[in-house]
Scaffold this motif. Structure first.
Motif, PDB file in Angstrom:
ATOM      1  N   GLY A   1      54.816  44.393 112.822  1.00 28.22           N
ATOM      2  CA  GLY A   1      55.949  44.452 112.489  1.00 28.22           C
ATOM      3  C   GLY A   1      54.687  45.803 110.645  1.00 28.22           C
ATOM      4  N   ILE A   2      55.264  46.848 110.652  1.00 27.21           N
ATOM      5  CA  ILE A   2      54.388  47.476 109.896  1.00 27.21           C
ATOM      6  C   ILE A   2      55.335  47.969 108.404  1.00 27.21           C
ATOM      7  CG2 ILE A   2      54.290  50.504 109.630  1.00 27.21           C
ATOM      8  CD1 ILE A   2      54.921  50.001 112.764  1.00 27.21           C
ATOM      9  N   PHE A   3      55.170  47.865 107.546  1.00 23.96           N
ATOM     10  CA  PHE A   3      54.758  47.519 106.114  1.00 23.96           C
ATOM     11  C   PHE A   3      54.963  48.688 105.605  1.00 23.96           C
ATOM     12  CE2 PHE A   3      54.733  46.703 102.079  1.00 23.96           C
ATOM     13  CZ  PHE A   3      55.943  45.567 101.246  1.00 23.96           C
ATOM     14  N   ALA A   4      54.956  49.925 105.361  1.00 21.48           N
ATOM     15  CA  ALA A   4      54.837  51.458 105.096  1.00 21.48           C
ATOM     16  C   ALA A   4      54.896  51.661 103.330  1.00 21.48           C
ATOM     17  CB  ALA A   4      55.198  52.181 105.867  1.00 21.48           C
ATOM     18  N   LEU A   5      54.586  51.815 102.924  1.00 22.61           N
ATOM     19  CA  LEU A   5      54.551  52.039 101.754  1.00 22.61           C
ATOM     20  C   LEU A   5      54.263  53.924 101.158  1.00 22.61           C
ATOM     21  CD1 LEU A   5      52.429  49.370  98.866  1.00 22.61           C
ATOM     22  CD2 LEU A   5      55.211  49.665  99.733  1.00 22.61           C
ATOM     23  N   LEU A   6      55.457  54.427 100.891  1.00 26.64           N
ATOM     24  CA  LEU A   6      54.973  55.887 100.497  1.00 26.64           C
ATOM     25  C   LEU A   6      55.210  56.371  99.396  1.00 26.64           C
ATOM     26  CD1 LEU A   6      57.231  55.763 103.257  1.00 26.64           C
ATOM     27  CD2 LEU A   6      58.796  57.471 102.487  1.00 26.64           C
ATOM     28  N   ASN A   7      53.715  56.916  99.321  1.00 27.12           N
ATOM     29  CA  ASN A   7      53.180  56.847  97.438  1.00 27.12           C
ATOM     30  C   ASN A   7      53.513  58.280  97.502  1.00 27.12           C
ATOM     31  OD1 ASN A   7      51.918  53.924  97.987  1.00 27.12           O
ATOM     32  ND2 ASN A   7      50.551  54.936  99.619  1.00 27.12           N
ATOM     33  N   GLY A   8      54.590  58.666  95.916  1.00 24.31           N
ATOM     34  CA  GLY A   8      54.887  59.690  95.314  1.00 24.31           C
ATOM     35  C   GLY A   8      54.249  59.832  94.387  1.00 24.31           C
ATOM     36  N   PRO A   9      54.639  60.605  93.648  1.00 23.60           N
ATOM     37  CA  PRO A   9      54.236  60.757  92.250  1.00 23.60           C
ATOM     38  C   PRO A   9      55.025  60.130  91.240  1.00 23.60           C
ATOM     39  CG  PRO A   9      55.595  62.480  92.687  1.00 23.60           C
ATOM     40  CD  PRO A   9      55.147  62.028  94.063  1.00 23.60           C
ATOM     41  N   SER A  10      56.126  59.188  92.243  1.00 26.62           N
ATOM     42  CA  SER A  10      57.346  58.779  91.352  1.00 26.62           C
ATOM     43  C   SER A  10      56.839  57.550  91.267  1.00 26.62           C
ATOM     44  CB  SER A  10      58.690  58.723  91.139  1.00 26.62           C
ATOM     45  OG  SER A  10      59.018  58.957  92.786  1.00 26.62           O
ATOM     46  N   GLY A  11      55.531  56.384  92.645  1.00 28.01           N
ATOM     47  CA  GLY A  11      55.657  55.447  92.595  1.00 28.01           C
ATOM     48  C   GLY A  11      55.380  54.890  93.823  1.00 28.01           C
ATOM     49  N   SER A  12      55.415  53.711  94.607  1.00 26.66           N
ATOM     50  CA  SER A  12      55.877  53.736  96.021  1.00 26.66           C
ATOM     51  C   SER A  12      57.038  53.046  96.740  1.00 26.66           C
ATOM     52  CB  SER A  12      54.600  52.182  96.099  1.00 26.66           C
ATOM     53  OG  SER A  12      53.757  52.828  95.561  1.00 26.66           O
ATOM     54  N   GLU A  13      58.052  53.323  97.987  1.00 24.67           N
ATOM     55  CA  GLU A  13      58.395  52.928  98.175  1.00 24.67           C
ATOM     56  C   GLU A  13      58.168  52.609  99.230  1.00 24.67           C
ATOM     57  OE1 GLU A  13      62.475  54.018  97.469  1.00 24.67           O
ATOM     58  OE2 GLU A  13      61.691  54.307  95.365  1.00 24.67           O
ATOM     59  N   LEU A  14      59.059  51.550  99.761  1.00 25.67           N
ATOM     60  CA  LEU A  14      58.962  50.424 101.200  1.00 25.67           C
ATOM     61  C   LEU A  14      60.393  51.284 102.135  1.00 25.67           C
ATOM     62  CD1 LEU A  14      57.492  48.306 102.458  1.00 25.67           C
ATOM     63  CD2 LEU A  14      59.508  46.821 101.588  1.00 25.67           C
ATOM     64  N   LEU A  15      59.394  52.153 103.227  1.00 26.72           N
ATOM     65  CA  LEU A  15      59.944  52.494 104.388  1.00 26.72           C
ATOM     66  C   LEU A  15      60.954  51.338 105.094  1.00 26.72           C
ATOM     67  CD1 LEU A  15      60.853  55.195 106.648  1.00 26.72           C
ATOM     68  CD2 LEU A  15      58.549  54.797 106.401  1.00 26.72           C
ATOM     69  N   LEU A  16      62.170  51.193 105.366  1.00 28.01           N
ATOM     70  CA  LEU A  16      62.728  50.247 106.097  1.00 28.01           C
ATOM     71  C   LEU A  16      63.818  50.993 107.244  1.00 28.01           C
ATOM     72  CD1 LEU A  16      63.960  48.107 103.045  1.00 28.01           C
ATOM     73  CD2 LEU A  16      62.192  47.667 104.625  1.00 28.01           C
ATOM     74  N   GLU A  17      63.979  50.297 107.764  1.00 22.96           N
ATOM     75  CA  GLU A  17      65.161  51.133 109.064  1.00 22.96           C
ATOM     76  C   GLU A  17      66.456  50.386 108.525  1.00 22.96           C
ATOM     77  OE1 GLU A  17      61.351  52.580 112.198  1.00 22.96           O
ATOM     78  OE2 GLU A  17      62.760  50.891 112.556  1.00 22.96           O
ATOM     79  N   LYS A  18      66.981  51.118 109.900  1.00 23.90           N
ATOM     80  CA  LYS A  18      68.306  50.148 109.674  1.00 23.90           C
ATOM     81  C   LYS A  18      69.076  51.020 111.709  1.00 23.90           C
ATOM     82  CE  LYS A  18      70.943  51.685 106.551  1.00 23.90           C
ATOM     83  NZ  LYS A  18      72.397  52.380 104.709  1.00 23.90           N
ATOM     84  N   GLN A  19      68.839  49.652 112.380  1.00 16.46           N
ATOM     85  CA  GLN A  19      68.749  49.337 113.876  1.00 16.46           C
ATOM     86  C   GLN A  19      69.583  48.772 114.711  1.00 16.46           C
ATOM     87  OE1 GLN A  19      65.183  49.675 115.777  1.00 16.46           O
ATOM     88  NE2 GLN A  19      66.147  50.536 117.498  1.00 16.46           N
ATOM     89  N   TYR A  20      70.795  49.933 115.187  1.00 22.14           N
ATOM     90  CA  TYR A  20      71.793  48.278 115.819  1.00 22.14           C
ATOM     91  C   TYR A  20      70.630  47.168 116.986  1.00 22.14           C
ATOM     92  CZ  TYR A  20      75.373  46.904 119.402  1.00 22.14           C
ATOM     93  OH  TYR A  20      75.996  46.131 120.156  1.00 22.14           O
ATOM     94  N   ARG A  21      70.922  46.642 117.211  1.00 25.91           N
ATOM     95  CA  ARG A  21      70.470  45.436 118.142  1.00 25.91           C
ATOM     96  C   ARG A  21      71.204  44.926 118.711  1.00 25.91           C
ATOM     97  NH1 ARG A  21      65.035  46.392 118.292  1.00 25.91           N
ATOM     98  NH2 ARG A  21      64.602  45.922 116.549  1.00 25.91           N
ATOM     99  N   PRO A  22      71.677  44.847 120.154  1.00 26.39           N
ATOM    100  CA  PRO A  22      72.443  44.247 121.297  1.00 26.39           C
ATOM    101  C   PRO A  22      72.647  42.681 121.645  1.00 26.39           C
ATOM    102  CG  PRO A  22      71.749  46.367 121.906  1.00 26.39           C
ATOM    103  CD  PRO A  22      70.608  46.553 121.030  1.00 26.39           C
TER     104      PRO A  22
END
Lengths: 204, 204
Positions: free
Chosen positions: B57-78
């Motif tokens: 599992g990947i907890f990925a933080l996008l670190n930019g000038p306005s702070g950190s955002e968590l990267l999430l996904e929407k995915q269809y799961r049969p």
């Protein structure tokens, strides 16, 4: 670990004709480009008809004079041949609400009487692999009540569970210690601990 | 949801002779009282030989000038015929470390280049039901790097994933909003959000 440690004998492929509790299914679907595809997955056979959910996870806080402690369990899990550190949990019986399941299972597995004060939405354990899911039910256990002075679990013949508590703030540290001692960590519990550490680190 | 929404056709029992990706097994063991018992469970067939773990599992933080955002996904799961809100994730290829898997899968699924700075122990998704497990890998994504300005996912033919970000502190609120819109919630992600709320409430 001696009282709950079982001994692995062997593992073999399971003929679906013989399977009583689990099954494999194949789902056919059309992808967003209109291409017909299929996907293999696993299911429990125990979900009550009409229920959208298999079971509950139980976040039970023992509230006493010295603060709140989280109630955890050690349980041998044959699918991985390890003793797992996990939250109390259980499958829904026909006709039960998830809160009723949580109160019943807490009493059976740990002996404590809890009161539900919050319930999460449905969460999916591994939705690319199976449909297994649960609601997290938060129970408060009042340690000043007479019925919580001397809790007596009422376990089934094939259940061997050891209860213990940890201060919520030290959950991650305690799990890391237990992992070093050879216990396996349940993902729902480990992810709650991760969330607590993330909140501490980012100073929410 | 239109670009990633697949359409369910049907579901049927899967003959194990025909199964390529999953299997059912029966484990025999001796309980602490010396009684011989058995337990049905499900497994992935994709775990590399010798690897103790299926994936990451990947907890990925996008670190930019306005702070950190968590990267999430929407995915269809049969397996559940729903679009799931989840962390980026993936299965280990033979010979990879879990950190290599995490960096590779993040690049493939989202286009971002991340650097691993922490890895959890192994966590078990539902150890009474299956042996499915993962390591959580924490990736930092430096948004000032040229390669992260215009991320291009490299998805497989049968992958349809939509990425989005949320401020970590608002994770629970955002998940509840998405759930009301009809999305399903992955348990690892939902449990991290629960942990963050518990830490806030108990003021750690």
């Amino acid at each position: 670990m001696t009282q709950i440690k079982s001994k692995f004998i062997s593992r073999e492929p399971l003929d679906p004709q013989e399977a009583k509790w689990k099954r494999l299914v194949k789902t056919y679907y059309t992808d967003p480009n209109g291409v017909k595809r299929d996907w293999e997955s696993a299911e429990r056979r125990t979900r009550p008809s009409g229920s959208p959910v298999d079971g509950v996870g139980i976040f039970a806080l023992l509230n006493g004079p010295s603060g709140s402690e989280l109630l955890l369990e050690k349980q041998y899990r044959p699918p991985i041949d390890q003793v797992v550190i996990e939250l109390p949990a259980g499958l829904i019986d026909p006709g039960e609400t998830v809160e009723q399941t949580a109160v019943r299972e807490l009493k059976e597995e740990t002996g404590y009487i809890g009161v539900a004060d919050q319930t999460s939405g449905i969460m999916y354990n591994d939705p690319g692999f199976c449909n297994s899911n649960f609601n997290m039910v938060y129970l408060q256990v009042d340690m000043s009540l007479p019925e919580n002075q001397n809790p007596k679990p009422d376990l089934e013949d094939n259940e061997f569970i050891e209860c213990f508590t940890v201060p919520v703030a030290q959950l991650q540290t305690e799990l890391q210690k237990l992992e070093k001692e050879g216990y396996a960590i349940d993902a729902r519990l480990g992810s709650i601990a991760a969330g607590i550490e993330i909140a501490k680190k980012l100073k929410f």
